[in-house]
Scaffold this motif. Structure first.
Motif, PDB file in Angstrom:
ATOM      1  N   ASN A 168      39.191  32.726 -74.965  1.00  8.34           N
ATOM      2  CA  ASN A 168      40.038  32.937 -74.686  1.00  8.34           C
ATOM      3  C   ASN A 168      40.644  31.737 -73.903  1.00  8.34           C
ATOM      4  O   ASN A 168      40.096  30.450 -73.564  1.00  8.34           O
ATOM      5  CB  ASN A 168      39.308  33.850 -73.337  1.00  8.34           C
ATOM      6  CG  ASN A 168      40.184  34.112 -72.048  1.00  8.34           C
ATOM      7  OD1 ASN A 168      40.210  33.466 -71.021  1.00  8.34           O
ATOM      8  ND2 ASN A 168      41.302  35.442 -72.348  1.00  8.34           N
ATOM      9  N   GLN A 212      39.129  34.133 -67.687  1.00  5.81           N
ATOM     10  CA  GLN A 212      38.008  35.178 -68.621  1.00  5.81           C
ATOM     11  C   GLN A 212      37.171  34.749 -69.186  1.00  5.81           C
ATOM     12  O   GLN A 212      36.154  35.567 -69.305  1.00  5.81           O
ATOM     13  CB  GLN A 212      39.273  36.168 -69.045  1.00  5.81           C
ATOM     14  CG  GLN A 212      40.349  37.085 -68.560  1.00  5.81           C
ATOM     15  CD  GLN A 212      41.080  37.528 -69.383  1.00  5.81           C
ATOM     16  OE1 GLN A 212      41.004  37.813 -70.988  1.00  5.81           O
ATOM     17  NE2 GLN A 212      42.782  38.104 -68.828  1.00  5.81           N
ATOM     18  N   SER A 213      36.805  33.182 -69.887  1.00  8.99           N
ATOM     19  CA  SER A 213      35.624  33.288 -69.927  1.00  8.99           C
ATOM     20  C   SER A 213      34.969  32.938 -69.564  1.00  8.99           C
ATOM     21  O   SER A 213      34.921  32.315 -68.670  1.00  8.99           O
ATOM     22  CB  SER A 213      36.248  31.657 -71.240  1.00  8.99           C
ATOM     23  OG  SER A 213      35.594  31.490 -71.892  1.00  8.99           O
ATOM     24  N   GLU A 218      38.232  27.387 -66.446  1.00  2.48           N
ATOM     25  CA  GLU A 218      39.958  27.635 -66.587  1.00  2.48           C
ATOM     26  C   GLU A 218      39.987  25.856 -66.867  1.00  2.48           C
ATOM     27  O   GLU A 218      39.384  25.347 -66.322  1.00  2.48           O
ATOM     28  CB  GLU A 218      39.753  28.282 -64.921  1.00  2.48           C
ATOM     29  CG  GLU A 218      41.229  29.047 -65.122  1.00  2.48           C
ATOM     30  CD  GLU A 218      41.571  29.730 -64.232  1.00  2.48           C
ATOM     31  OE1 GLU A 218      43.097  30.942 -64.370  1.00  2.48           O
ATOM     32  OE2 GLU A 218      40.818  29.877 -63.667  1.00  2.48           O
ATOM     33  N   GLU A 268      28.567  42.738 -67.640  1.00  2.00           N
ATOM     34  CA  GLU A 268      29.110  43.710 -68.191  1.00  2.00           C
ATOM     35  C   GLU A 268      28.355  44.209 -69.258  1.00  2.00           C
ATOM     36  O   GLU A 268      29.138  45.475 -69.337  1.00  2.00           O
ATOM     37  CB  GLU A 268      29.837  42.581 -68.421  1.00  2.00           C
ATOM     38  CG  GLU A 268      30.974  41.769 -68.255  1.00  2.00           C
ATOM     39  CD  GLU A 268      31.225  40.991 -69.007  1.00  2.00           C
ATOM     40  OE1 GLU A 268      31.116  40.265 -69.945  1.00  2.00           O
ATOM     41  OE2 GLU A 268      33.004  39.927 -67.647  1.00  2.00           O
TER      42      GLU A 268
END
Length: 275
Positions: A168, A212-213, A218, A268
């Motif tokens: 990502n 999102q990783s 980030e 998740e």
């Protein structure tokens, strides 16, 4: 030349014996699965050590270039320090991109492939140092890859120059996301795909890791946009990204521990089961 011929003639029986011995051992190993497996197992045992020895020799002949890189990095850090407005509030340089020093493992690349479609690196630290699969690997210039497998003292890394790699990433100025992949062509470029047409993209824009990783923090650097294409099938942008890293010349790397990765993955997966 005459002395060589004389030596061969004088020791012909011994040389013939050694030749026949090598041939017989080769035939035995090839024709017996047990012997063959033992041979392969022994070879794998010594591979990590051999790579490390070769890398040590190579590093000796590249000390000057490595010292130059260290000098440039020190100059950059000093520049950051000297340009702080309030020297009484200088932050301690004990982290990388917001990652705690205790969550970083320093290691050294002892083998690096970059000439095939599925490239891997080998580093000289493994599970004994706390390295696990799916940890992110970076250096001072940007991302390198993701930990694939570990032994006690060594680990293999899926390079970003691997057609199976997918990370990502985002355009730094606009936060538009996409997937970072490699088309298997140039060692100096990767591709950011599935970037929406609404994103304002321009040559020279910086690409960094996305939020999102769960593998990379980030905003770790990746490269800059070199070319912009429009995918006729998806109608999304595909961007050629010129890497900050020279992936053909890697030394020390940092492996990043993400203590929350397992918790996020479990959460998740639980949501997927409930759907």
């Amino acid at each position: 030349m005459q002395q060589i011929f004389n030596f061969i003639l004088k020791n012909s029986n011994r040389l013939l014996f050694l030749l026949l011995l090598v041939i017989s051992l080769s035939l035995t190993i090839q024709s017996h699965s047990y012997h063959k497996s033992k041979m392969i197992s022994s070879a794998n045992f010594f591979t990590g050590g051999i790579y490390e020895k070769i890398n040590n020799i190579d590093e000796y002949f590249h000390l000057k270039s490595q010292n130059d890189e260290l000098a440039q990095e020190n100059a950059r850090l000093k520049s950051l320090l000297f340009n702080q407005k309030d020297t009484t509030k200088l932050p301690q340089i004990d982290s990388i991109k917001g990652v705690k020093k205790t969550d970083i493992i320093v290691s050294k690349v002892i083998r690096n492939s970059y000439s095939v479609h599925e490239n891997y690196l080998t580093i000289n630290n493994g599970s004994a140092s706390g390295i696990k699969p799916n940890m992110g690997v970076i250096n001072s210039a940007g991302i390198i890859g993701i930990v694939d497998n570990t032994s006690k003292n060594y680990s293999t890394i899926i390079s970003i120059l691997n057609v199976k790699s997918q990370i990502n990433a985002k355009i730094k100025k606009s936060n538009h996301f996409g997937s970072l992949v490699w088309n298997g062509k140039s060692t100096g470029f990767v591709q950011l795909i599935d970037v929406p047409r609404l994103a304002g993209v321009r040559k020279g824009d910086t690409i960094v890791t996305g939020g999102q990783s769960i593998i990379f923090p980030e905003n770790i650097g990746i490269g800059t946009i070199e070319k912009v294409y429009i995918d006729n099938v998806t109608n999304y942008y595909t961007l050629d990204i010129k890497l900050f890293n020279d992936m053909t010349n890697l030394g020390h790397v940092y492996i990043i521990k993400n203590k929350d990765a397992e918790e996020i993955s479990n959460l998740e997966n639980q949501n997927k089961k409930n759907e």
